[in-house]
Scaffold this active site. Structure first.
Site, PDB file in Angstrom:
ATOM      1  N   LYS A  54       0.845  -1.212   0.000  1.00  0.00           N
ATOM      2  CA  LYS A  54       0.000   0.000   0.000  1.00  0.00           C
ATOM      3  C   LYS A  54       0.871   1.250   0.000  1.00  0.00           C
ATOM      4  CE  LYS A  54      -3.938  -2.241   2.157  1.00  0.00           C
ATOM      5  NZ  LYS A  54      -4.831  -2.484   3.278  1.00  0.00           N
ATOM      6  N   GLN A  98      -4.901  -1.473   9.399  1.00  0.00           N
ATOM      7  CA  GLN A  98      -4.841  -2.796   8.775  1.00  0.00           C
ATOM      8  C   GLN A  98      -5.485  -3.847   9.688  1.00  0.00           C
ATOM      9  OE1 GLN A  98      -3.800  -3.268   5.662  1.00  0.00           O
ATOM     10  NE2 GLN A  98      -4.156  -5.468   5.724  1.00  0.00           N
ATOM     11  N   ASP A 121     -11.362   2.918   4.110  1.00  0.00           N
ATOM     12  CA  ASP A 121     -11.774   1.515   4.077  1.00  0.00           C
ATOM     13  C   ASP A 121     -13.294   1.394   3.988  1.00  0.00           C
ATOM     14  OD1 ASP A 121     -10.008  -0.628   4.048  1.00  0.00           O
ATOM     15  OD2 ASP A 121      -9.415  -0.351   6.141  1.00  0.00           O
TER      16      ASP A 121
HETATM   17  N1  LIG Z   1      -8.035  -2.432   6.778  1.00  0.00           N
HETATM   18  C1  LIG Z   1      -8.095  -3.454   5.902  1.00  0.00           C
HETATM   19  N2  LIG Z   1      -7.591  -4.636   6.239  1.00  0.00           N
HETATM   20  C2  LIG Z   1      -7.692  -5.672   5.351  1.00  0.00           C
HETATM   21  C3  LIG Z   1      -8.259  -5.488   4.068  1.00  0.00           C
HETATM   22  C4  LIG Z   1      -8.791  -4.225   3.748  1.00  0.00           C
HETATM   23  O1  LIG Z   1      -9.366  -3.987   2.643  1.00  0.00           O
HETATM   24  N3  LIG Z   1      -8.682  -3.221   4.686  1.00  0.00           N
HETATM   25  N4  LIG Z   1      -8.235  -6.519   3.126  1.00  0.00           N
HETATM   26  C5  LIG Z   1      -7.435  -7.704   3.367  1.00  0.00           C
HETATM   27  C6  LIG Z   1      -5.993  -7.632   2.952  1.00  0.00           C
HETATM   28  N5  LIG Z   1      -5.649  -6.786   1.804  1.00  0.00           N
HETATM   29  C7  LIG Z   1      -5.553  -5.462   2.001  1.00  0.00           C
HETATM   30  O2  LIG Z   1      -5.425  -4.963   3.082  1.00  0.00           O
HETATM   31  C8  LIG Z   1      -5.224  -7.353   0.558  1.00  0.00           C
HETATM   32  C9  LIG Z   1      -5.301  -8.701   0.327  1.00  0.00           C
HETATM   33  C10 LIG Z   1      -4.792  -9.239  -0.868  1.00  0.00           C
HETATM   34  C11 LIG Z   1      -4.227  -8.440  -1.829  1.00  0.00           C
HETATM   35  C12 LIG Z   1      -3.613  -8.984  -3.063  1.00  0.00           C
HETATM   36  O3  LIG Z   1      -3.243  -8.241  -3.952  1.00  0.00           O
HETATM   37  N6  LIG Z   1      -3.445 -10.305  -3.170  1.00  0.00           N
HETATM   38  C13 LIG Z   1      -2.756 -10.920  -4.274  1.00  0.00           C
HETATM   39  C14 LIG Z   1      -1.979 -12.127  -3.762  1.00  0.00           C
HETATM   40  C15 LIG Z   1      -0.979 -11.753  -2.716  1.00  0.00           C
HETATM   41  C16 LIG Z   1      -0.118 -12.905  -2.249  1.00  0.00           C
HETATM   42  O4  LIG Z   1       0.661 -13.410  -3.047  1.00  0.00           O
HETATM   43  O5  LIG Z   1      -0.234 -13.271  -1.066  1.00  0.00           O
HETATM   44  C17 LIG Z   1      -3.738 -11.397  -5.327  1.00  0.00           C
HETATM   45  O6  LIG Z   1      -4.875 -11.752  -4.977  1.00  0.00           O
HETATM   46  O7  LIG Z   1      -3.348 -11.414  -6.490  1.00  0.00           O
HETATM   47  C18 LIG Z   1      -4.162  -7.086  -1.592  1.00  0.00           C
HETATM   48  C19 LIG Z   1      -4.656  -6.555  -0.412  1.00  0.00           C
HETATM   49  C20 LIG Z   1      -7.436  -8.029   4.869  1.00  0.00           C
HETATM   50  N7  LIG Z   1      -7.176  -6.892   5.667  1.00  0.00           N
END
Ligand SMILES: Nc1nc2c(c(=O)[nH]1)N[C@@H](CN(C=O)c1ccc(C(=O)N[C@@H](CCC(=O)O)C(=O)O)cc1)CN2
Length: 300
Positions: A54, A98, A121
């Site tokens: 981020k 987060q 968020d």
């Molecule tokens: N305050 C928040 N916490 C969390 C959120 C949120 O939206 N706000 N969402 C999730 C985690 N998350 C962002 O925070 C998030 C999860 C996954 C990805 C992502 O790009 N994933 C990749 C794979 C990554 C890997 O290899 O592990 C994909 O799907 O291609 C981005 C953001 C929980 N917490």
């Protein structure tokens, strides 16, 4: 039928490009730089990766980025004091804590301490209420990303049957509200839903957000339906070598892709859109804070 793959990674790159354009204009025309503060409590490895990502992408689109890393045993009062400071800092347009938080912290209390206008968020109770009543709000990033991909693929979603599997506050419930806002007929299914397979089979749009690896098989999918897979589950992958793992979604990709009209992959589908939409929400929050027109195409 072999489904069209909806490339979330590529789509997210286009969203970030649009955000960067808006940021450049805000700087040039108004002397304003949008700023995002991200708070991480503890050392959860996945959260550390997401927070780093981020911060990096925030800087890449030209915004100010602040990362506040707190110890896992940080008292709740200290976290609330930090949020209060960020709420009152005019350079900060977006605040994100987060999740998940360490167990001793009350997640609802912490989220609701964030100023609703800076809640990029979209988890604050005020934003939840505004979204639920169809009013202008901050929209949760993951469902917003799903909606953008669905609109891009279908144009209008009006009249489509949508089933959201999962009823979390972060994804399932806001996703259902957004689909309803686009005039879909929406069903929220969950662990107690009777005959889930039959419910899913009726859907033109299936959004799977349950957190159970490959739970939805291809024979639940109506031929030609669009499948949006929100799940990101790490499972053992002995075929890749001892101790290795791989990511899978909540749907069984190969069998669903054989039936669906379109599908998002994992990784590279919904995940990258989550961070792109966070950046979009920060620009939106900055414009609203300064009484400027909101960027088109970056909100619900
Ligand atoms: N305050 C928040 N916490 C969390 C959120 C949120 O939206 N706000 N969402 C999730 C985690 N998350 C962002 O925070 C998030 C999860 C996954 C990805 C992502 O790009 N994933 C990749 C794979 C990554 C890997 O290899 O592990 C994909 O799907 O291609 C981005 C953001 C929980 N917490």
């Amino acid at each position: 039928m072999t489904a069209t793959v909806i490339d979330g990674k590529a789509f997210a790159a286009t969203v970030r490009e649009k955000v960067a354009g808006h940021v450049a204009r805000l700087k040039e025309e108004h002397g304003i730089t949008p700023g995002l503060a991200v708070v991480l409590v503890g050392e959860d490895p996945a959260s550390q990766v997401y927070v780093r990502s981020k911060g990096k992408m925030t800087v890449e689109v030209g915004m100010n980025s602040w990362e506040h890393k707190l110890d896992a045993d940080t008292p709740e009062a200290d976290l609330l004091a930090l949020i209060d400071r960020l709420n009152n800092d005019p350079a900060v347009h977006g605040i994100l804590v987060q999740l998940p938080l360490p167990k001793h912290l009350d997640e609802d209390l912490v989220i609701n301490a964030i100023a609703p206008a800076k809640d990029v968020d979209g988890f604050h109770i005020s934003n939840v209420g505004l979204l639920g009543t169809g009013q202008k709000s901050m929209v949760p990033c993951t469902p917003l990303g799903c909606l953008m991909m669905l609109r891009d693929h279908h144009g209008s979603l009006s009249g489509m049957d949508a089933v959201v599997i999962g009823r979390s506050n972060i994804v399932g419930k806001p996703m259902a509200q957004l689909l309803l806002g686009d005039s879909c007929t929406v069903t929220i299914a969950h662990s107690r839903t009777k005959d889930l397979a039959e419910v899913v089979r009726r859907a033109d749009i299936v959004v799977a957000a349950v957190g159970r690896p490959e739970m939805v098989p291809g024979d639940w999918i109506k031929p030609g339906a669009t499948v949006i897979d929100v799940g990101i589950n790490r499972i053992d992958a002995p075929e890749k070598g001892e101790g290795k793992s791989r990511l899978v979604g909540d749907v069984a990709y190969d069998s669903c892709a054989a039936v669906a009209g379109a599908i998002t992959p994992v990784p590279g589908g919904v995940g990258p859109m989550t961070i792109a939409c966070l950046l979009a929400n920060t620009v939106t929050a900055c414009c609203r804070a300064n009484g400027l027109p909101e960027p088109e195409g970056l909100t619900a």
